[in-house]
Design an enzyme around this catalytic site. Structure first.
Site, PDB file in Angstrom:
ATOM      1  N   ASP A  32     -17.157  17.449  -2.808  1.00 49.22           N
ATOM      2  CA  ASP A  32     -15.782  17.690  -3.203  1.00 49.22           C
ATOM      3  C   ASP A  32     -15.094  16.333  -3.405  1.00 49.22           C
ATOM      4  O   ASP A  32     -15.512  15.334  -2.820  1.00 49.22           O
ATOM      5  CB  ASP A  32     -15.093  18.507  -2.111  1.00 49.22           C
ATOM      6  CG  ASP A  32     -13.607  18.602  -2.339  1.00 49.22           C
ATOM      7  OD1 ASP A  32     -13.207  19.038  -3.433  1.00 49.22           O
ATOM      8  OD2 ASP A  32     -12.847  18.215  -1.426  1.00 49.22           O
ATOM      9  N   ASP A  77     -11.123  15.568  -3.818  1.00 49.65           N
ATOM     10  CA  ASP A  77      -9.850  15.323  -3.123  1.00 49.65           C
ATOM     11  C   ASP A  77      -9.937  15.775  -1.666  1.00 49.65           C
ATOM     12  O   ASP A  77     -10.232  16.936  -1.376  1.00 49.65           O
ATOM     13  CB  ASP A  77      -8.715  16.061  -3.833  1.00 49.65           C
ATOM     14  CG  ASP A  77      -8.594  15.660  -5.305  1.00 49.65           C
ATOM     15  OD1 ASP A  77      -9.091  14.583  -5.682  1.00 49.65           O
ATOM     16  OD2 ASP A  77      -8.006  16.439  -6.077  1.00 49.65           O
ATOM     17  N   TYR A  88      -1.675  17.308  -6.343  1.00 47.48           N
ATOM     18  CA  TYR A  88      -2.235  17.290  -7.689  1.00 47.48           C
ATOM     19  C   TYR A  88      -2.182  15.848  -8.174  1.00 47.48           C
ATOM     20  O   TYR A  88      -1.137  15.363  -8.591  1.00 47.48           O
ATOM     21  CB  TYR A  88      -1.457  18.215  -8.623  1.00 47.48           C
ATOM     22  CG  TYR A  88      -1.680  19.676  -8.331  1.00 47.48           C
ATOM     23  CD1 TYR A  88      -2.820  20.319  -8.806  1.00 47.48           C
ATOM     24  CD2 TYR A  88      -0.768  20.406  -7.587  1.00 47.48           C
ATOM     25  CE1 TYR A  88      -3.044  21.656  -8.535  1.00 47.48           C
ATOM     26  CE2 TYR A  88      -0.980  21.753  -7.314  1.00 47.48           C
ATOM     27  CZ  TYR A  88      -2.124  22.371  -7.789  1.00 47.48           C
ATOM     28  OH  TYR A  88      -2.343  23.693  -7.522  1.00 47.48           O
ATOM     29  N   THR A 136     -15.439  19.479  -8.456  1.00 45.05           N
ATOM     30  CA  THR A 136     -14.024  19.529  -8.099  1.00 45.05           C
ATOM     31  C   THR A 136     -13.254  20.567  -8.911  1.00 45.05           C
ATOM     32  O   THR A 136     -13.458  20.689 -10.126  1.00 45.05           O
ATOM     33  CB  THR A 136     -13.390  18.116  -8.253  1.00 45.05           C
ATOM     34  OG1 THR A 136     -12.004  18.165  -7.913  1.00 45.05           O
ATOM     35  CG2 THR A 136     -13.551  17.560  -9.652  1.00 45.05           C
ATOM     36  N   SER A 162      -7.409  22.637 -11.129  1.00 42.58           N
ATOM     37  CA  SER A 162      -6.579  23.673 -11.748  1.00 42.58           C
ATOM     38  C   SER A 162      -5.249  23.121 -12.257  1.00 42.58           C
ATOM     39  O   SER A 162      -4.531  23.813 -12.986  1.00 42.58           O
ATOM     40  CB  SER A 162      -6.325  24.812 -10.753  1.00 42.58           C
ATOM     41  OG  SER A 162      -5.677  24.316  -9.610  1.00 42.58           O
ATOM     42  N   CYS A 187     -13.740  22.022 -12.679  1.00 42.66           N
ATOM     43  CA  CYS A 187     -13.272  23.293 -13.232  1.00 42.66           C
ATOM     44  C   CYS A 187     -11.818  23.126 -13.621  1.00 42.66           C
ATOM     45  O   CYS A 187     -10.980  22.828 -12.771  1.00 42.66           O
ATOM     46  CB  CYS A 187     -13.411  24.423 -12.204  1.00 42.66           C
ATOM     47  SG  CYS A 187     -12.448  25.893 -12.676  1.00 42.66           S
ATOM     48  N   CYS A 216     -12.955  32.471 -13.959  1.00 44.67           N
ATOM     49  CA  CYS A 216     -14.164  31.791 -14.433  1.00 44.67           C
ATOM     50  C   CYS A 216     -15.220  31.814 -13.345  1.00 44.67           C
ATOM     51  O   CYS A 216     -14.957  32.223 -12.223  1.00 44.67           O
ATOM     52  CB  CYS A 216     -13.820  30.350 -14.807  1.00 44.67           C
ATOM     53  SG  CYS A 216     -13.355  29.357 -13.375  1.00 44.67           S
ATOM     54  N   LYS A 240     -14.702  26.697  -7.677  1.00 40.19           N
ATOM     55  CA  LYS A 240     -15.267  26.896  -6.340  1.00 40.19           C
ATOM     56  C   LYS A 240     -14.499  27.976  -5.609  1.00 40.19           C
ATOM     57  O   LYS A 240     -13.278  27.999  -5.721  1.00 40.19           O
ATOM     58  CB  LYS A 240     -15.202  25.590  -5.517  1.00 40.19           C
ATOM     59  CG  LYS A 240     -16.098  24.479  -6.034  1.00 40.19           C
ATOM     60  CD  LYS A 240     -15.947  23.205  -5.188  1.00 40.19           C
ATOM     61  CE  LYS A 240     -14.603  22.526  -5.378  1.00 40.19           C
ATOM     62  NZ  LYS A 240     -14.490  21.221  -4.679  1.00 40.19           N
TER      63      LYS A 240
HETATM   64 MG   LIG Z   1     -10.791  18.989  -1.266  1.00 38.45          MG
HETATM   65 ZN   LIG Z   2     -13.629  27.207 -14.104  1.00 37.92          ZN
END
Ligand SMILES: [Mg+2]
Ligand SMILES: [Zn+2]
Length: 195
Positions: A14, A16, A25, A56, A59, A95, A110, A114
């Site tokens: 991962d 962040d 963000y 990661t 979004s 993603c 999707c 994750k």
């Molecule tokens: Mg994280």
């Molecule tokens: Zn995705």
């Protein structure tokens, strides 16, 4: 030697809260901050024969907070910092989706977000990875859960980022192989496995 020996194990990481400080963000390259343990942990894992792959959820793209070129620049910036310190990531996968986003192209359910396995499967095909000997490290239960959805050897929760609050709120059916203080402790534990 059998052809399968060409497949290497990987550690899926991962981003962040695991490799870099969780800046919410992340929308400004100046806010990228590697954790002090990150470089050494990546060097140790690479020496141990693991491919290193960032997985990661971004979004913020679907939410219109930043765009794909920004995420690409973020990863180039991270990679430059790592290479300067003698470490490197073999692949960066993100993603861009969210089921209730604001940018039409990325607003969808999707299989790559994750705990979905989509990004891991894409990386495994690109980088010749043996998933059954691979691991996922992250600071959320959705990271640990990837180990199950993708058929990995196991998942590790780190206490950096959101990890401490995740640890305080266990989730049914998600069992980490290890809870580690940080990525270095996770890396040291992984190297001891199978010895
Ligand atoms: Mg994280
Ligand atoms: Zn995705």
């Amino acid at each position: 030697m059998p052809a399968m020996s060409a497949l290497a194990p990987a550690v899926f990481l991962d981003r962040d809260g695991t490799l870099i400080e969780d800046a919410g963000y992340l929308d400004d390259l100046k806010r990228i901050a590697l954790y002090p343990a990150t470089v050494d942990a990546l060097r140790v894992l690479a020496r141990g024969g693991f491919r290193l792959v960032v997985i990661t959820n971004q979004s913020g793209i679907a939410l219109g907070l930043f765009d794909e070129p920004f995420v690409t620049r973020t990863h180039e910036h991270m990679q430059a910092q790592l290479v300067a310190a003698g470490a490197a990531i073999d692949g960066y996968y993100y993603c861009p989706h969210h089921p209730s986003g604001r940018v039409a192209d990325f607003t969808q359910v999707c299989t790559c977000r994750k705990p979905g396995a989509g990004l891991v499967q894409r990386a495994a095909a690109d980088l010749q990875i043996d998933l059954s000997r691979s691991w996922m490290i992250g600071d959320r239960w959705s990271d640990v859960q990837v180990a199950t959805t993708a058929g990995l050897a196991g998942g590790i929760l780190v206490r950096t980022g959101s990890g401490r609050s995740a640890e305080a709120k266990p989730v049914d059916d998600v069992t980490p192989a290890l809870i580690a203080d940080d990525i270095m402790e996770a890396a040291a534990w992984l190297l001891r496995q199978g010895r």
